[in-house]
Write a protein that holds these residues in place. Structure first.
Motif, PDB file in Angstrom:
ATOM      1  N   PRO A 172       0.803  -1.228   0.000  1.00 23.80           N
ATOM      2  CA  PRO A 172       0.000   0.000   0.000  1.00 23.80           C
ATOM      3  C   PRO A 172       0.834   1.276   0.000  1.00 23.80           C
ATOM      4  O   PRO A 172       0.397   2.312  -0.482  1.00 23.80           O
ATOM      5  CB  PRO A 172      -0.818  -0.129   1.302  1.00 23.80           C
ATOM      6  CG  PRO A 172      -0.878  -1.587   1.569  1.00 23.80           C
ATOM      7  CD  PRO A 172       0.438  -2.119   1.108  1.00 23.80           C
ATOM      8  N   LEU A 173       2.054   1.194   0.544  1.00 22.45           N
ATOM      9  CA  LEU A 173       2.907   2.378   0.583  1.00 22.45           C
ATOM     10  C   LEU A 173       3.384   2.775  -0.809  1.00 22.45           C
ATOM     11  O   LEU A 173       3.799   3.914  -1.035  1.00 22.45           O
ATOM     12  CB  LEU A 173       4.120   2.125   1.487  1.00 22.45           C
ATOM     13  CG  LEU A 173       3.811   1.772   2.950  1.00 22.45           C
ATOM     14  CD1 LEU A 173       5.110   1.526   3.703  1.00 22.45           C
ATOM     15  CD2 LEU A 173       3.009   2.885   3.613  1.00 22.45           C
ATOM     16  N   PHE A 174       3.354   1.817  -1.730  1.00 25.60           N
ATOM     17  CA  PHE A 174       3.831   2.078  -3.083  1.00 25.60           C
ATOM     18  C   PHE A 174       2.679   2.076  -4.086  1.00 25.60           C
ATOM     19  O   PHE A 174       2.866   1.780  -5.265  1.00 25.60           O
ATOM     20  CB  PHE A 174       4.865   1.029  -3.498  1.00 25.60           C
ATOM     21  CG  PHE A 174       6.034   0.941  -2.565  1.00 25.60           C
ATOM     22  CD1 PHE A 174       6.934   1.987  -2.454  1.00 25.60           C
ATOM     23  CD2 PHE A 174       6.231  -0.184  -1.792  1.00 25.60           C
ATOM     24  CE1 PHE A 174       8.009   1.906  -1.592  1.00 25.60           C
ATOM     25  CE2 PHE A 174       7.300  -0.276  -0.923  1.00 25.60           C
ATOM     26  CZ  PHE A 174       8.203   0.771  -0.828  1.00 25.60           C
ATOM     27  N   ALA A 175       1.479   2.422  -3.604  1.00 24.78           N
ATOM     28  CA  ALA A 175       0.300   2.357  -4.468  1.00 24.78           C
ATOM     29  C   ALA A 175       0.422   3.270  -5.678  1.00 24.78           C
ATOM     30  O   ALA A 175      -0.106   2.977  -6.750  1.00 24.78           O
ATOM     31  CB  ALA A 175      -0.950   2.719  -3.661  1.00 24.78           C
ATOM     32  N   THR A 176       1.114   4.413  -5.516  1.00 25.62           N
ATOM     33  CA  THR A 176       1.250   5.354  -6.628  1.00 25.62           C
ATOM     34  C   THR A 176       2.356   4.937  -7.596  1.00 25.62           C
ATOM     35  O   THR A 176       2.521   5.568  -8.639  1.00 25.62           O
ATOM     36  CB  THR A 176       1.552   6.771  -6.100  1.00 25.62           C
ATOM     37  OG1 THR A 176       2.765   6.747  -5.334  1.00 25.62           O
ATOM     38  CG2 THR A 176       0.409   7.260  -5.221  1.00 25.62           C
ATOM     39  N   GLN A 177       3.130   3.917  -7.244  1.00 25.13           N
ATOM     40  CA  GLN A 177       4.202   3.435  -8.111  1.00 25.13           C
ATOM     41  C   GLN A 177       4.017   1.941  -8.333  1.00 25.13           C
ATOM     42  O   GLN A 177       4.568   1.118  -7.607  1.00 25.13           O
ATOM     43  CB  GLN A 177       5.571   3.724  -7.474  1.00 25.13           C
ATOM     44  CG  GLN A 177       5.875   5.199  -7.264  1.00 25.13           C
ATOM     45  CD  GLN A 177       5.950   5.960  -8.581  1.00 25.13           C
ATOM     46  OE1 GLN A 177       6.243   5.378  -9.633  1.00 25.13           O
ATOM     47  NE2 GLN A 177       5.665   7.254  -8.547  1.00 25.13           N
ATOM     48  N   PRO A 178       3.213   1.553  -9.310  1.00 25.39           N
ATOM     49  CA  PRO A 178       2.969   0.135  -9.563  1.00 25.39           C
ATOM     50  C   PRO A 178       4.280  -0.624  -9.774  1.00 25.39           C
ATOM     51  O   PRO A 178       5.188  -0.156 -10.459  1.00 25.39           O
ATOM     52  CB  PRO A 178       2.130   0.155 -10.852  1.00 25.39           C
ATOM     53  CG  PRO A 178       1.498   1.515 -10.866  1.00 25.39           C
ATOM     54  CD  PRO A 178       2.495   2.436 -10.253  1.00 25.39           C
ATOM     55  N   GLY A 179       4.362  -1.779  -9.169  1.00 30.90           N
ATOM     56  CA  GLY A 179       5.553  -2.610  -9.324  1.00 30.90           C
ATOM     57  C   GLY A 179       6.611  -2.358  -8.274  1.00 30.90           C
ATOM     58  O   GLY A 179       7.542  -3.163  -8.123  1.00 30.90           O
ATOM     59  N   MET A 180       6.511  -1.261  -7.496  1.00 32.65           N
ATOM     60  CA  MET A 180       7.535  -0.955  -6.508  1.00 32.65           C
ATOM     61  C   MET A 180       7.539  -1.990  -5.388  1.00 32.65           C
ATOM     62  O   MET A 180       8.596  -2.427  -4.933  1.00 32.65           O
ATOM     63  CB  MET A 180       7.312   0.437  -5.924  1.00 32.65           C
ATOM     64  CG  MET A 180       8.424   0.893  -4.984  1.00 32.65           C
ATOM     65  SD  MET A 180       9.926   1.366  -5.859  1.00 32.65           S
ATOM     66  CE  MET A 180       9.440   2.965  -6.490  1.00 32.65           C
TER      67      MET A 180
END
Length: 289
Positions: free
Chosen positions: A248-256
């Motif tokens: 969820p912390l990387f929701a704005t960066q898919p694949g992170m």
């Protein structure tokens, strides 16, 4: 463009014959440890600014600690705090050396905290999911589209030297994080930045004293896990262990999130290849384009 690096020097086991805390008996086994940031752009900047408080500059002083084993008691002592694990009393005592205060936690209380850890993890994950940022309004500038890949390797340069009085062998663990902004045009400096984490490890064969301390931690772990369903706990903790809880912390960066999981797996594999007992570790952090 090369980014200045920061160097962290970590001195590990130095065997000693110091006394165990306030007890009159000598320690069965003990070692000293020292950690210090010795160089890099952060050190140079802070030390060069005259009005920065002296207390902040002291962050670059070495942080020393002493670990001592006596029977079923293990003490970890530093300037700021002391922790004593007592297997017979099943207690963990933490002392604030500056405030002259202490707290005592029982193994039973720690077991309960371990059992509740998966619920707390799930609550934190749900909270992070709720805090996911809203999509940008129509017409807004597109956010950076970052792609991250990792390279992890352990190399043996076949170099040995005397460290802390013992012959140690060098191994080098390298992590390279390649961050590419897919929304930025390539060229004129590129759109990829590589961040480097290099740990130089000097290891020696494990001395008998450290084997005694390792055996203590095995007894400690066995006592701490009494009555705990280890299989169920590992299953519940899997999102934290494999990194998927961070998704969820990387929701704005898919694949992170997937990239972070892959990095953790690669690091675990290479770290298991480090042989012997680390005597000295030198870590360098930096980057380049």
């Amino acid at each position: 463009m090369k980014t200045p690096s920061t160097t962290i020097l970590r001195g590990l086991p130095i065997l000693s014959g110091l006394l165990f805390a306030a007890a009159p008996a000598s320690a069965d086994a003990s070692y000293q440890e020292s950690v210090q940031i010795t160089g890099g752009s952060l050190v140079d900047t802070i030390r060069s600014v005259p009005f920065i408080p002296h207390s902040m500059k002291k962050m670059f002083d070495p942080v020393n600690s002493l670990t001592m084993l006596h029977g079923n008691q293990l003490a970890s002592v530093s300037k700021l705090s002391t922790q004593i694990i007592d297997l017979d009393q099943e207690t963990i005592t933490r002392i604030d050396n500056e405030k002259k205060t202490y707290t005592v936690v029982t193994f039973a209380q720690m077991r309960q905290a371990v059992k509740e850890a998966p619920k707390q993890l799930e609550a934190a994950r749900a909270k992070a999911e709720q805090a996911r940022p809203a999509p940008p309004p129509a017409g807004a500038a597109p956010a950076a589209n970052l792609q991250v890949t990792f390279d992890v390797s352990l190399t043996d340069p076949n170099v040995s030297k005397v460290v802390n009085g013992v012959m140690a062998k060098e191994q080098i663990l390298t992590l390279k994080a390649h961050v590419t902004d897919l929304s930025a045009p390539a060229g004129q400096g590129g759109n990829t930045m590589t961040y480097n984490y290099v740990m130089e490890v000097w290891s020696a064969p494990e001395p008998p004293e450290l084997k005694e301390i390792a055996a203590f931690y095995q007894r400690y772990g066995a006592k701490m896990m009494q009555g705990v369903d280890a299989a169920a706990l590992m299953k519940a903790m899997k999102p934290a262990l494999d990194g998927s809880a961070l998704a969820p912390l990387f929701a704005t960066q898919p694949g992170m999130g997937a990239a972070m999981q892959e990095m953790a797996k690669k690091m675990a594999v290479e770290q298991q290849k480090i042989t012997g007992t680390p005597i000295l570790e030198v870590t360098r952090l930096g980057g380049d384009t």
